[in-house]
Design a protein around this motif. Structure first.
Motif, PDB file in Angstrom:
ATOM      1  N   ALA A 108      27.214  31.649  20.645  1.00 22.63           N
ATOM      2  CA  ALA A 108      26.936  32.546  19.524  1.00 22.63           C
ATOM      3  C   ALA A 108      25.431  32.659  19.352  1.00 22.63           C
ATOM      4  CB  ALA A 108      27.578  32.037  18.238  1.00 22.63           C
ATOM      5  N   ILE A 109      24.928  33.894  19.321  1.00 25.72           N
ATOM      6  CA  ILE A 109      23.510  34.166  19.125  1.00 25.72           C
ATOM      7  C   ILE A 109      23.320  34.747  17.728  1.00 25.72           C
ATOM      8  CG2 ILE A 109      21.482  35.445  19.907  1.00 25.72           C
ATOM      9  CD1 ILE A 109      22.432  33.450  21.976  1.00 25.72           C
ATOM     10  N   GLU A 110      22.517  34.089  16.918  1.00 29.17           N
ATOM     11  CA  GLU A 110      22.210  34.587  15.580  1.00 29.17           C
ATOM     12  C   GLU A 110      20.857  35.300  15.640  1.00 29.17           C
ATOM     13  OE1 GLU A 110      20.972  35.333  11.734  1.00 29.17           O
ATOM     14  OE2 GLU A 110      19.820  34.160  13.169  1.00 29.17           O
ATOM     15  N   ALA A 111      20.838  36.610  15.350  1.00 26.35           N
ATOM     16  CA  ALA A 111      19.610  37.400  15.462  1.00 26.35           C
ATOM     17  C   ALA A 111      19.347  38.223  14.211  1.00 26.35           C
ATOM     18  CB  ALA A 111      19.689  38.306  16.698  1.00 26.35           C
ATOM     19  N   VAL A 112      19.687  37.662  13.059  1.00 30.15           N
ATOM     20  CA  VAL A 112      19.473  38.350  11.780  1.00 30.15           C
ATOM     21  C   VAL A 112      18.551  37.549  10.870  1.00 30.15           C
ATOM     22  CG1 VAL A 112      20.578  39.308   9.727  1.00 30.15           C
ATOM     23  CG2 VAL A 112      21.716  39.488  11.940  1.00 30.15           C
ATOM     24  N   ALA A 113      18.693  36.237  10.887  1.00 27.44           N
ATOM     25  CA  ALA A 113      17.846  35.313  10.116  1.00 27.44           C
ATOM     26  C   ALA A 113      18.201  35.263   8.641  1.00 27.44           C
ATOM     27  CB  ALA A 113      16.367  35.658  10.282  1.00 27.44           C
ATOM     28  N   THR A 114      19.499  35.091   8.343  1.00 32.13           N
ATOM     29  CA  THR A 114      19.936  34.821   6.977  1.00 32.13           C
ATOM     30  C   THR A 114      20.827  33.583   6.990  1.00 32.13           C
ATOM     31  OG1 THR A 114      21.989  36.127   7.071  1.00 32.13           O
ATOM     32  CG2 THR A 114      19.947  37.306   6.472  1.00 32.13           C
ATOM     33  N   PRO A 115      20.890  32.845   5.895  1.00 29.08           N
ATOM     34  CA  PRO A 115      21.781  31.677   5.857  1.00 29.08           C
ATOM     35  C   PRO A 115      23.227  32.019   6.177  1.00 29.08           C
ATOM     36  CG  PRO A 115      20.239  31.596   4.032  1.00 29.08           C
ATOM     37  CD  PRO A 115      20.057  32.948   4.683  1.00 29.08           C
ATOM     38  N   ALA A 116      23.711  33.153   5.664  1.00 24.32           N
ATOM     39  CA  ALA A 116      25.112  33.536   5.898  1.00 24.32           C
ATOM     40  C   ALA A 116      25.397  33.715   7.381  1.00 24.32           C
ATOM     41  CB  ALA A 116      25.440  34.814   5.135  1.00 24.32           C
ATOM     42  N   THR A 117      24.489  34.394   8.099  1.00 25.51           N
ATOM     43  CA  THR A 117      24.743  34.635   9.519  1.00 25.51           C
ATOM     44  C   THR A 117      24.560  33.370  10.351  1.00 25.51           C
ATOM     45  OG1 THR A 117      22.488  35.549   9.646  1.00 25.51           O
ATOM     46  CG2 THR A 117      24.307  37.122   9.483  1.00 25.51           C
ATOM     47  N   TRP A 118      23.706  32.453   9.911  1.00 25.07           N
ATOM     48  CA  TRP A 118      23.636  31.141  10.582  1.00 25.07           C
ATOM     49  C   TRP A 118      24.990  30.432  10.456  1.00 25.07           C
ATOM     50  CZ3 TRP A 118      19.142  27.414  11.376  1.00 25.07           C
ATOM     51  CH2 TRP A 118      17.990  28.101  11.809  1.00 25.07           C
TER      52      TRP A 118
END
Length: 371
Positions: free
Chosen positions: A236-246
């Protein structure tokens, strides 16, 4: 010469400054094209960059151009060469460099000033992280090397194999580059996007499946449902930088999988993670930063080889004098001159009346849009 100088928060000015001269080991370039960037937008909004920039400073870091002056001792390049210099170079002698972590170099040398007619390239970057651009590669495409190198580095650290399934959360330029690189490497991509226009963009860049974030829809469950037995994705790649998406990224990955927190939230951000799932699921958490000279060379090889859809990423153009209005437009999505750039939320905007997604704006300081 004309150059963009950032004086503080959203205070970007076009000024007449002296043309730089090349000291020993350095180059001076006539800038062929410079690109807008999500990092530049953050710096514009904040008025500084904690790691490398204190105002006032020359602005911009993604570029390619032609060598106009060669400093004493330079043997790799000559006047007239087309080159793409990276925005940094490691020292190769510190603790981190000695352990193959050049992206974390204790003396990482940065360079800025791409939004100008000419730009000086420091000796260390000339020596370690500048590449020759063949005549068939457009300057604005070559300038994509730096952000693509960050993605190539992050993809490599994620450990994905051909046949794996990868979720990419976010459809800004970096998210789309992750989708594209993963697809080129034989990885099945599940894109997680916000807007309808991003659905099409994700498919253009190789997403096999797209999950659109909607109110009342469990995004994590929707992604897991697209994997065999609902087990979750391999990476999984997180590329938004918000706690929810982490948190989503951790919830989407399978037991034994890898999460790469590529998007960096502001300092002091706190994220709540299920430690029981992390431990008993044997999940690897990884965060990737910046790039290395090897990643830059690999990224440029993708662009030069034609596999990478560079033309799809550079979707608007502007003159050097328009740089302040371009960034104002990026702040006010779709409004005013230069609004065909990136929005503040996730790096993407739709131009008024346009049918396609605009991703990056190319700035042509010397009036050439085709060379």
């Amino acid at each position: 010469m004309l150059a963009a100088v950032l004086y503080g928060k959203e205070d970007l000015r076009m000024e007449r400054v002296a043309v730089p001269r090349a000291a020993a080991g350095e180059l001076v370039l006539r800038v062929g094209a410079a690109l807008t960037c999500g990092t530049d937008l953050k710096v514009y909004k904040r008025g500084y960059h904690a790691m490398m920039l204190t105002p006032p400073f020359a602005f911009g870091h993604e570029l390619a151009g032609v060598v106009t002056e060669v400093g004493a001792g330079v043997t790799k390049f000559s006047v007239g060469d087309r080159v793409v210099p990276m925005n940094s170079a490691p020292c190769d002698v510190c603790y981190w460099c000695a352990r193959g972590q050049q992206n974390l170099c204790a003396d990482l040398l940065f360079n800025n000033g791409a939004y100008a007619e000419y730009m000086r390239v420091p000796a260390r970057i000339v020596l370690k992280n500048t590449l020759r651009v063949p005549g068939f590669v457009r300057f604005e495409h070559a300038a994509l090397t730096e952000p693509l190198a960050c993605v190539v580095h992050g993809f490599g650290e994620s450990g994905a194999w051909p046949g794996d399934t990868m979720a990419v959360i976010g459809a800004g330029p970096i998210g789309l580059m992750f989708m594209h690189v993963a697809a080129l490497r034989g990885v099945k991509v599940i894109a997680v996007v916000k807007r309808e226009d991003q659905v099409e963009a994700a498919r253009i860049f190789g997403a096999a499946e797209v999950v659109q974030i909607e109110e009342g829809v469990d995004t994590v469950a929707a992604v897991r449902a697209l994997t065999e037995g609902g087990r979750g994705v391999d990476v999984a790649i997180e590329a938004v930088a918000t706690p929810a998406t982490w948190e989503w990224a951790v919830a989407m990955v399978r037991k034994g999988g890898v999460v790469n927190f590529f998007g960096g939230p502001p300092r002091g951000t706190v994220v709540a993670l299920d430690t029981n799932r992390l431990h008993y699921g044997d999940i690897t958490l990884k965060a990737s930063f910046h790039h290395t000279p090897a990643a830059c060379a690999e990224a440029f090889a993708l662009i030069q080889g034609g596999q990478f859809k560079a033309a799809e990423f550079v979707t608007a153009s502007a003159g050097l004098e328009d740089v302040p209005s371009v960034f104002a437009g990026m702040m006010n999505r779709g409004q005013g001159p230069g609004a065909r750039g990136q929005g503040p939320e996730d790096g993407l905007a739709i131009a008024a009346g346009a049918a396609r997604l605009d991703i990056k704006t190319a700035v042509f300081p010397n009036g050439s849009v085709a060379k």
